[in-house]
Scaffold this active site. Structure first.
Site: not given
Lengths: 448, 363
Positions: A128, A214, A343-344
């Protein structure tokens, strides 16, 4: 020359069987070719092999040892039945008949549950926060809390972890505090990473959790290399690396698995098969029976486990760890689970899957709730405990977030450090030039 | 066998040809007299560092049983065993990643690429996993790894075996990049690279492996190292500065001989180190000679010479009496035919002509 006359005399069969003598045959064949002997000698050698019935002859090529067969039979792409999935608790958290419950006492179980709840709480609040623009990026572990925490609980502090990026629970279990998580996400001056990495790219040398990188699956060969180092140092520890169903498609997966088996490296490959790689569903990621079947292809022990069953994960990882450390062998664990979150924060998964599907897995199939039910059945947890924990967790997370947000950003003095072991002169010069520029400009440009 | 090294019992799998028991331990002494080949310089450097530090190990294709594709690792498997000299399956991406992981864990790998052309399959691990990790981890994870192998053009090996990678790696912060020329360079820089806590890309040259160079007893000392980041003035001069690295240093020295016949005294600088680049030495030389010819074998655009030129025009603009000359390989994939290959690479005559142009002695 020594072997050639022996062969021509109808050599004893021992020269023609596998296990060591193939080399002699190989050598003598090439020697004959070099000497350009006539076809008759070659025929004789072939014929003496042909004297043997097909059933007696063993495959003696360097690449494999197997029996020959005169039936041409292709191996079908998938076995008749998929590899079964190991579980101890059913979907409602009840132990299945005949289950062998691992040694998890009340304090360990409660600690695991606390961590799962804290993880879930942190995820929802920080997700959030990104939506509100307070941090730039976040990704959640929702749906994989049991897998994260139970696998971490089965390891020791000396086992080195090479995560992908959806394993915050492993780090949380090891002792990374809520403040440390928050500091990294807000990239402030207290963050371990000195403001170098995007949010959720945690790392802790102290907790043996290697800084997240990453590019997908690069951590797999890293883990094998580290495992090799542990083996060389004779440490009572293994390397553990996590990756997703998508990550298993990378070339690094293949190289790492093959190498781990060949080098006999003590490493656990934990595949979080959560059904999606961003928008690519598993059925478009591979055509085989998931990732577990590949283990045999590399000569590696493997198992498929219900990743949403904390007890099954705990037991499987414990056993795998024992094998890896005691016998210096790699193990592949495919943990079936479901990625409940997007996913993100850069993804909206309702674009490629139904809201009903997500809701189903979020509620009915919630691994945290499943474990809680098992705790309650043992009278180790109550409704009051739940209320108290949820409230406390929420308060702690919000407090950590607010404090992290208020802290200063990293100082300019950390811009040029850690490129090399010692700060080189050209970077000292660049820093001096930059400080000079900043001092001549309005305060808004000066990060102190 | 040093203590602390675990010997896995099934390391010698039944399928491996066991050359070890048939080969006597090779005499690792370098060439006699006061000469040494570059190959022997590299081999002795690795040998001595492995003897001194049990954390150092070698991995790559053909480095063990085969004694090294170019025999640089000859004898090491026999001496140190398969736990410290690893023959890898064919996966540059794989073994580079594994080497980096081992470095994360505290070992000191020397990863050999059969040629740096093949390292392109591993370049993500070299840059993203090795070069950037110390920075990204906030100083928590260091990567004491050496990537070495032949770089640049050999002879008649075509486009995919002839590229020079000095400029690409040289642009990347977090890496150190060195380019030895002589046997002294090879020994000193490789020892320094192995001891360095940062990742080092060590660019050799296949055609130099067999060349003999004079070496002093100081160079032969097991503790001989050269500082990374310092160039060497191979030949002093007053009229024009010629910078070069690797094989081109030899060409530059021969060009200097030619130029001397015409009364031009060229100063030849062997860069030795691409990153960090020794800008002080280069600029000090140009402030003495006022003219510069920068030479490299690789492609011209964004090459090493471009950086040399930028540095000199930034720092020594007022000293220049002539525009800087750049000599580089042709801007094409390397052709195979011998005549075409010769045309695509800098030759001694090209360097001579450029120096004369810089000295206003010809067009």
């Amino acid at each position: 020359m020594g072997l050639l006359p022996l062969l021509l005399r109808g050599a004893p069969k021992r020269f023609l069987r596998a296990s060591g003598s193939y080399r002699s045959l190989y050598e003598s064949n090439s020697r004959r070719r070099r000497h350009g002997t006539d076809a008759a000698a070659a025929d004789q050698a072939v014929n003496s092999r042909a004297d043997h019935r097909p059933d007696d002859q063993m495959l003696d090529f360097p690449g494999a040892k197997a029996a020959f067969t005169s039936r041409m039979e292709f191996i079908s792409p998938n076995a008749a039945e998929a590899v079964p999935c190991f579980r101890i608790l059913d979907d409602l958290g009840r132990a299945l008949d005949g289950s062998d419950i691992p040694e998890v006492d009340s304090s360990l179980a409660v600690k695991m549950y606390h961590t799962m709840v804290r993880l879930q709480t942190f995820d929802s609040i920080f997700y959030e926060a990104q939506r509100q623009g307070r941090i730039s990026f976040y990704l959640t572990n929702i749906g994989e809390e049991a897998l994260n925490v139970a696998s971490a609980a089965a390891l020791t502090k000396d086992d080195v972890v090479f995560p992908q990026y959806r394993e915050h629970g492993v780090l949380m279990w090891r002792g990374f505090t809520l403040d440390e998580f928050a500091n990294q996400c807000f990239s402030n001056e207290a963050g371990h990473g000195k403001g170098r990495q995007m949010p959720i790219h945690y790392g802790s040398e102290k907790l043996n959790y290697f800084t997240i990188s990453s590019p997908i699956a690069t951590q797999l060969p890293h883990a094998v290399g580290a495992a090799y180092g542990l083996k060389m140092d004779r440490k009572n520890a293994c390397a553990v690396t996590y990756f997703g169903d998508g990550g298993s498609s990378e070339g690094d997966f293949h190289a790492a698995c093959n190498f781990a088996a060949v080098l006999e490296a003590p490493v656990l490959f934990v595949c979080r098969n959560n059904g999606y790689a961003i928008s690519t569903p598993a059925c478009e990621q591979y055509k085989g029976d998931g990732i577990v079947v590949r283990g045999r292809g590399y000569g590696m022990t493997s198992i498929r486990v219900d990743g949403n069953d904390a007890l099954a994960v705990f037991k499987a990882v414990s056993a795998a760890r024992k094998l890896a450390v005691e016998q210096s062998k790699p193990v592949l664990i495919e943990a079936m689970t479901y990625r409940v979150g997007h996913h993100s924060t850069s993804d909206d998964s309702t674009k490629y899957r139904s809201g009903e599907e997500i809701a189903h897995w979020r509620s009915v199939r919630d691994p945290v709730l499943r474990f809680r039910r098992w705790l309650e059945s043992n009278a180790w947890w109550s409704v009051e405990d739940e209320k108290e924990l949820r409230g406390a967790a929420r308060k702690e997370v919000i407090s950590a977030m607010n404090q992290a947000e208020k802290k200063n950003k990293p100082p300019l003095s950390e811009l040029f450090t850690d490129v090399y072991d010692t700060l080189p002169r050209n970077l000292l010069e660049q820093e001096a030039t930059l400080r000079d520029t900043v001092s001549k400009n309005p305060p808004s440009l000066a990060p102190h | 066998m040093l203590p602390g090294i675990v010997r896995s019992s099934s390391r010698h799998l039944p399928c491996r040809r066991s050359l070890t028991k048939w080969m006597s331990v090779r005499n690792l002494a370098a060439a006699s007299g006061d000469q040494m080949t570059v190959r022997d310089a590299l081999n002795s450097a690795i040998d001595e560092e492995m003897a001194a530090d049990p954390k150092v190990f070698v991995m790559g294709e053909e480095v063990g049983e085969y004694q090294g594709a170019y025999k640089v690792t000859k004898g090491l498997l026999q001496k140190y065993g398969p736990d410290r000299v690893l023959d890898t399956p064919i996966t540059e991406a794989g073994f580079t990643g594994i080497g980096v992981g081992a470095a994360f864990q505290g070992l000191k790998p020397i990863v050999e690429f059969m040629t740096f052309n093949f390292a392109m399959q591993a370049i993500d691990h070299i840059i993203n996993s090795a070069a950037k990790t110390y920075y990204m981890s906030g100083g928590q994870i260091s990567v004491p790894i050496v990537f070495r192998g032949p770089n640049g053009a050999a002879a008649g090996v075509g486009a995919q075996h002839s590229q020079c990678f000095a400029a690409w790696y040289g642009s990347c912060p977090g890496l150190k990049v060195v380019t030895p020329y002589s046997a002294e360079d090879a020994r000193g820089l490789l020892k320094a690279a192995i001891r360095d806590p940062d990742p080092v890309v060590f660019l050799e040259n296949e055609l130099l492996y067999g060349e003999n160079f004079p070496v002093s007893s100081q160079v032969r000392d097991p503790n001989f190292t050269l500082p990374i980041g310092k160039a060497k003035v191979e030949r002093e001069g007053t009229d024009v500065t010629i910078t070069a690295f690797s094989k081109m240093v030899g060409f530059a020295l021969k060009a200097a001989d030619e130029l001397a016949k015409d009364g031009i005294k060229a100063e030849v600088i062997n860069l030795r180190s691409i990153r960090p680049l020794d800008r002080e030495t280069i600029n000090a030389s140009v402030r003495k000679t006022y003219r510069l010819v920068a030479v490299e074998e690789g492609w011209p655009q964004h090459g090493v010479c471009a950086e040399v030129c930028a540095s000199v025009q930034e720092e020594s603009f007022d000293y220049l009496d002539a525009p800087i000359e750049r000599i580089s390989g042709a801007d094409i994939p390397m052709p195979y035919a011998a005549n075409l290959e010769r045309l695509a690479l800098p030759q001694i005559e090209d360097i001579v002509r450029a120096a004369k142009r810089a000295c206003y002695r010809s067009k």
